[in-house]
Write an enzyme that holds these catalytic residues in place. Structure first.
Site, PDB file in Angstrom:
ATOM      1  N   THR A   3       0.828  -1.201   0.000  1.00  0.00           N
ATOM      2  CA  THR A   3       0.000   0.000   0.000  1.00  0.00           C
ATOM      3  C   THR A   3       0.867   1.258   0.000  1.00  0.00           C
ATOM      4  O   THR A   3       2.084   1.177  -0.227  1.00  0.00           O
ATOM      5  CB  THR A   3      -1.065  -0.056   1.122  1.00  0.00           C
ATOM      6  OG1 THR A   3      -1.958   1.043   0.952  1.00  0.00           O
ATOM      7  CG2 THR A   3      -0.467  -0.025   2.512  1.00  0.00           C
ATOM      8  N   LYS A  37       3.047   1.372  -4.110  1.00  0.00           N
ATOM      9  CA  LYS A  37       2.380   0.598  -5.168  1.00  0.00           C
ATOM     10  C   LYS A  37       3.122   0.638  -6.510  1.00  0.00           C
ATOM     11  O   LYS A  37       3.206  -0.370  -7.200  1.00  0.00           O
ATOM     12  CB  LYS A  37       0.946   1.093  -5.367  1.00  0.00           C
ATOM     13  CG  LYS A  37       0.043   0.792  -4.183  1.00  0.00           C
ATOM     14  CD  LYS A  37      -1.378   1.239  -4.492  1.00  0.00           C
ATOM     15  CE  LYS A  37      -2.293   1.045  -3.304  1.00  0.00           C
ATOM     16  NZ  LYS A  37      -3.689   1.342  -3.628  1.00  0.00           N
ATOM     17  N   ASN A  43      -0.985  -4.034  -5.766  1.00  0.00           N
ATOM     18  CA  ASN A  43      -1.336  -4.040  -4.342  1.00  0.00           C
ATOM     19  C   ASN A  43      -1.189  -5.414  -3.708  1.00  0.00           C
ATOM     20  O   ASN A  43      -1.511  -5.598  -2.537  1.00  0.00           O
ATOM     21  CB  ASN A  43      -2.677  -3.385  -4.005  1.00  0.00           C
ATOM     22  CG  ASN A  43      -3.805  -3.814  -4.879  1.00  0.00           C
ATOM     23  OD1 ASN A  43      -3.821  -4.923  -5.392  1.00  0.00           O
ATOM     24  ND2 ASN A  43      -4.766  -2.939  -5.050  1.00  0.00           N
ATOM     25  N   ASP A  66      -7.442  -3.042  -7.511  1.00  0.00           N
ATOM     26  CA  ASP A  66      -8.335  -1.898  -7.275  1.00  0.00           C
ATOM     27  C   ASP A  66      -9.502  -1.922  -8.258  1.00  0.00           C
ATOM     28  O   ASP A  66     -10.661  -1.794  -7.876  1.00  0.00           O
ATOM     29  CB  ASP A  66      -7.580  -0.569  -7.463  1.00  0.00           C
ATOM     30  CG  ASP A  66      -6.671  -0.232  -6.290  1.00  0.00           C
ATOM     31  OD1 ASP A  66      -6.669  -0.985  -5.298  1.00  0.00           O
ATOM     32  OD2 ASP A  66      -5.959   0.785  -6.388  1.00  0.00           O
ATOM     33  N   ALA A  89      -8.266  10.982 -12.742  1.00  0.00           N
ATOM     34  CA  ALA A  89      -7.225  10.357 -13.563  1.00  0.00           C
ATOM     35  C   ALA A  89      -6.009  10.022 -12.713  1.00  0.00           C
ATOM     36  O   ALA A  89      -4.907   9.873 -13.229  1.00  0.00           O
ATOM     37  CB  ALA A  89      -6.840  11.280 -14.726  1.00  0.00           C
ATOM     38  N   ALA A 136      -6.215   5.531  -8.521  1.00  0.00           N
ATOM     39  CA  ALA A 136      -7.448   4.745  -8.407  1.00  0.00           C
ATOM     40  C   ALA A 136      -8.259   4.831  -9.694  1.00  0.00           C
ATOM     41  O   ALA A 136      -8.822   3.832 -10.169  1.00  0.00           O
ATOM     42  CB  ALA A 136      -8.271   5.229  -7.225  1.00  0.00           C
ATOM     43  N   ASN A 171     -11.343  15.263 -15.746  1.00  0.00           N
ATOM     44  CA  ASN A 171     -10.381  15.425 -14.649  1.00  0.00           C
ATOM     45  C   ASN A 171      -9.972  16.884 -14.573  1.00  0.00           C
ATOM     46  O   ASN A 171      -9.923  17.579 -15.590  1.00  0.00           O
ATOM     47  CB  ASN A 171      -9.132  14.554 -14.892  1.00  0.00           C
ATOM     48  CG  ASN A 171      -8.244  14.492 -13.667  1.00  0.00           C
ATOM     49  OD1 ASN A 171      -8.735  14.242 -12.570  1.00  0.00           O
ATOM     50  ND2 ASN A 171      -6.953  14.735 -13.836  1.00  0.00           N
ATOM     51  N   ARG A 172      -9.685  17.318 -13.333  1.00  0.00           N
ATOM     52  CA  ARG A 172      -9.226  18.708 -13.147  1.00  0.00           C
ATOM     53  C   ARG A 172      -8.047  18.991 -14.073  1.00  0.00           C
ATOM     54  O   ARG A 172      -8.053  19.979 -14.802  1.00  0.00           O
ATOM     55  CB  ARG A 172      -8.827  18.916 -11.678  1.00  0.00           C
ATOM     56  CG  ARG A 172      -8.235  20.265 -11.399  1.00  0.00           C
ATOM     57  CD  ARG A 172      -7.919  20.425  -9.935  1.00  0.00           C
ATOM     58  NE  ARG A 172      -6.951  19.429  -9.447  1.00  0.00           N
ATOM     59  CZ  ARG A 172      -6.508  19.366  -8.205  1.00  0.00           C
ATOM     60  NH1 ARG A 172      -6.968  20.205  -7.317  1.00  0.00           N
ATOM     61  NH2 ARG A 172      -5.629  18.447  -7.848  1.00  0.00           N
ATOM     62  N   GLY A 190     -18.619   3.491  -1.595  1.00  0.00           N
ATOM     63  CA  GLY A 190     -17.198   3.182  -1.725  1.00  0.00           C
ATOM     64  C   GLY A 190     -16.767   1.885  -1.060  1.00  0.00           C
ATOM     65  O   GLY A 190     -15.805   1.251  -1.493  1.00  0.00           O
TER      66      GLY A 190
HETATM   67  P1  ATR Z   1      -5.438   8.246  -5.904  1.00  0.00           P
HETATM   68  O1  ATR Z   1      -4.237   7.370  -6.076  1.00  0.00           O
HETATM   69  O2  ATR Z   1      -6.159   8.030  -4.605  1.00  0.00           O
HETATM   70  O3  ATR Z   1      -6.356   8.178  -7.075  1.00  0.00           O
HETATM   71  P2  ATR Z   1      -4.241  10.716  -6.832  1.00  0.00           P
HETATM   72  O4  ATR Z   1      -3.423   9.926  -7.780  1.00  0.00           O
HETATM   73  O5  ATR Z   1      -3.607  11.805  -6.057  1.00  0.00           O
HETATM   74  O6  ATR Z   1      -4.891   9.749  -5.743  1.00  0.00           O
HETATM   75  O7  ATR Z   1      -5.518  11.288  -7.636  1.00  0.00           O
HETATM   76  C1  ATR Z   1      -6.458  12.136  -7.061  1.00  0.00           C
HETATM   77  C2  ATR Z   1      -7.523  12.486  -8.091  1.00  0.00           C
HETATM   78  O8  ATR Z   1      -8.441  13.435  -7.487  1.00  0.00           O
HETATM   79  C3  ATR Z   1      -6.998  13.157  -9.339  1.00  0.00           C
HETATM   80  O9  ATR Z   1      -7.854  12.875 -10.417  1.00  0.00           O
HETATM   81  C4  ATR Z   1      -7.077  14.634  -8.945  1.00  0.00           C
HETATM   82  O10 ATR Z   1      -7.117  15.537 -10.033  1.00  0.00           O
HETATM   83  P3  ATR Z   1      -5.714  16.052 -10.698  1.00  0.00           P
HETATM   84  O11 ATR Z   1      -5.282  14.937 -11.607  1.00  0.00           O
HETATM   85  O12 ATR Z   1      -6.116  17.266 -11.436  1.00  0.00           O
HETATM   86  O13 ATR Z   1      -4.773  16.291  -9.565  1.00  0.00           O
HETATM   87  C5  ATR Z   1      -8.401  14.656  -8.237  1.00  0.00           C
HETATM   88  N1  ATR Z   1      -8.518  15.800  -7.327  1.00  0.00           N
HETATM   89  C6  ATR Z   1      -7.907  15.936  -6.131  1.00  0.00           C
HETATM   90  N2  ATR Z   1      -8.254  17.110  -5.559  1.00  0.00           N
HETATM   91  C7  ATR Z   1      -9.102  17.727  -6.434  1.00  0.00           C
HETATM   92  C8  ATR Z   1      -9.796  18.990  -6.442  1.00  0.00           C
HETATM   93  N3  ATR Z   1      -9.705  19.855  -5.419  1.00  0.00           N
HETATM   94  N4  ATR Z   1     -10.585  19.286  -7.507  1.00  0.00           N
HETATM   95  C9  ATR Z   1     -10.694  18.417  -8.544  1.00  0.00           C
HETATM   96  N5  ATR Z   1     -10.051  17.221  -8.604  1.00  0.00           N
HETATM   97  C10 ATR Z   1      -9.273  16.886  -7.563  1.00  0.00           C
END
Ligand code: ATR
Length: 263
Positions: A68, A72, A93, A109, A134, A137, A157-158, A244
């Site tokens: 974890t 990973k 994982n 996952d 993106a 997860a 995605n943002r 979830g």
């Molecule tokens: P995990 O492995 O848990 O998926 P991560 O790789 O950090 O964690 O991904 C987090 C996701 O949440 C990403 O899609 C992230 O968007 P970015 O790729 O633009 O970073 C999204 N995310 C996190 N905070 C956000 C926010 N405040 N608004 C919109 N998207 C957010």
């Protein structure tokens, strides 16, 4: 549980380690099933991962690892072989050690998410789907949904560039399934939030449920809170929701099977 000279060893690697749940989750099950094996926490820093792997390859009564955060991706690179989902997501994982010391990595996952959907009566095959996120997860879920045969997959995605990179990788692996980067879920019947939005009560929703068709199912991978603002808003609109916790519940079973624990 009595540890003897015959007891087989499993580990969970993490950094920090104190929050991990695998020992408390799996040791009682192993004991109840009469399996002479134990899962122990292994606190290892990222820089020491190669040294740990060298040791584990040599450890003959060691059968496998749960992996974890933050290991990973780095652990995947140290494996001798990877299952499909691990190869596509470039992350693991779980790792199984073969009798010859070879380390085979797997990622559950996405498979856990799809198994959870099916157990909840939602068959993704043939459904138009939309995924928000993106990150790690989201990549796993995108590959698993595509593998399960969704009719099409919208991605938002943002950081749009990350969604575009994911779309290109999906296209290379599953050229028969249309993938489009878009903020509009259109008539998608399966909507998945795989971002961290919803962890905090004042987070904005990853997408507005008012834009969804009435037959849409809204899934969130956030476990805490159990019901995110997105799920509450979707339920208030009369849409089916998927929590979830299902993903983790089903992932635990798949991980145990892969590691050879008949529990
Ligand atoms: P995990 O492995 O848990 O998926 P991560 O790789 O950090 O964690 O991904 C987090 C996701 O949440 C990403 O899609 C992230 O968007 P970015 O790729 O633009 O970073 C999204 N995310 C996190 N905070 C956000 C926010 N405040 N608004 C919109 N998207 C957010």
């Amino acid at each position: 549980m009595t540890i003897s000279g015959k007891t087989r060893l499993y580990g969970i690697i993490a950094d920090p380690i104190s929050h991990v749940r695998a020992p408390t989750l799996f040791n009682p099950k192993l004991a109840a099933a009469g399996i002479d094996a134990v899962v122990v926490p292994l606190h290892v820093a990222p820089a020491d991962l190669p040294a740990l792997f060298a040791g584990l390859r040599a450890l003959r009564n060691f059968d496998g690892l749960f992996v974890t955060v933050p290991h990973k991706t780095a652990a995947a690179a140290l494996c001798d072989a990877l299952d499909d989902e691990a190869r596509m997501t470039r992350a693991v994982n779980a790792i199984r050690r073969g009798a010859d010391g070879a380390m085979r990595g797997a990622m559950f996952d996405g498979a856990g998410f799809v198994a959870g959907l099916r157990a909840d009566g939602i068959e993704p095959s043939g459904l138009p789907a939309h995924l928000v996120g993106a990150g790690g997860a989201a990549v796993a879920i995108a590959f698993a949904l595509t593998r399960a045969g969704v009719a099409r997959l919208g991605l938002s995605n943002r950081s749009r560039a990350k969604a575009e990179e994911l779309a290109a990788r999906l296209w290379a692996s599953f050229p028969g399934i249309p993938v489009e980067v878009t903020d509009d879920p259109g008539d998608a019947r399966l909507i998945v939030n795989a971002t961290s939005l919803g962890l905090r009560a004042d987070d904005p929703m990853p997408l507005d449920p008012a834009r969804l068709v009435p037959s849409a199912v809204v899934a969130d991978i956030i476990m805490d809170p159990a019901e995110t603002r997105l799920l509450r808003a979707a339920a208030a609109r009369g849409l089916k929701i998927h929590h979830g916790r299902h993903m983790l519940d089903h992932q635990a079973r798949l991980l145990a099977e892969f590691l050879g624990m008949a529990i």
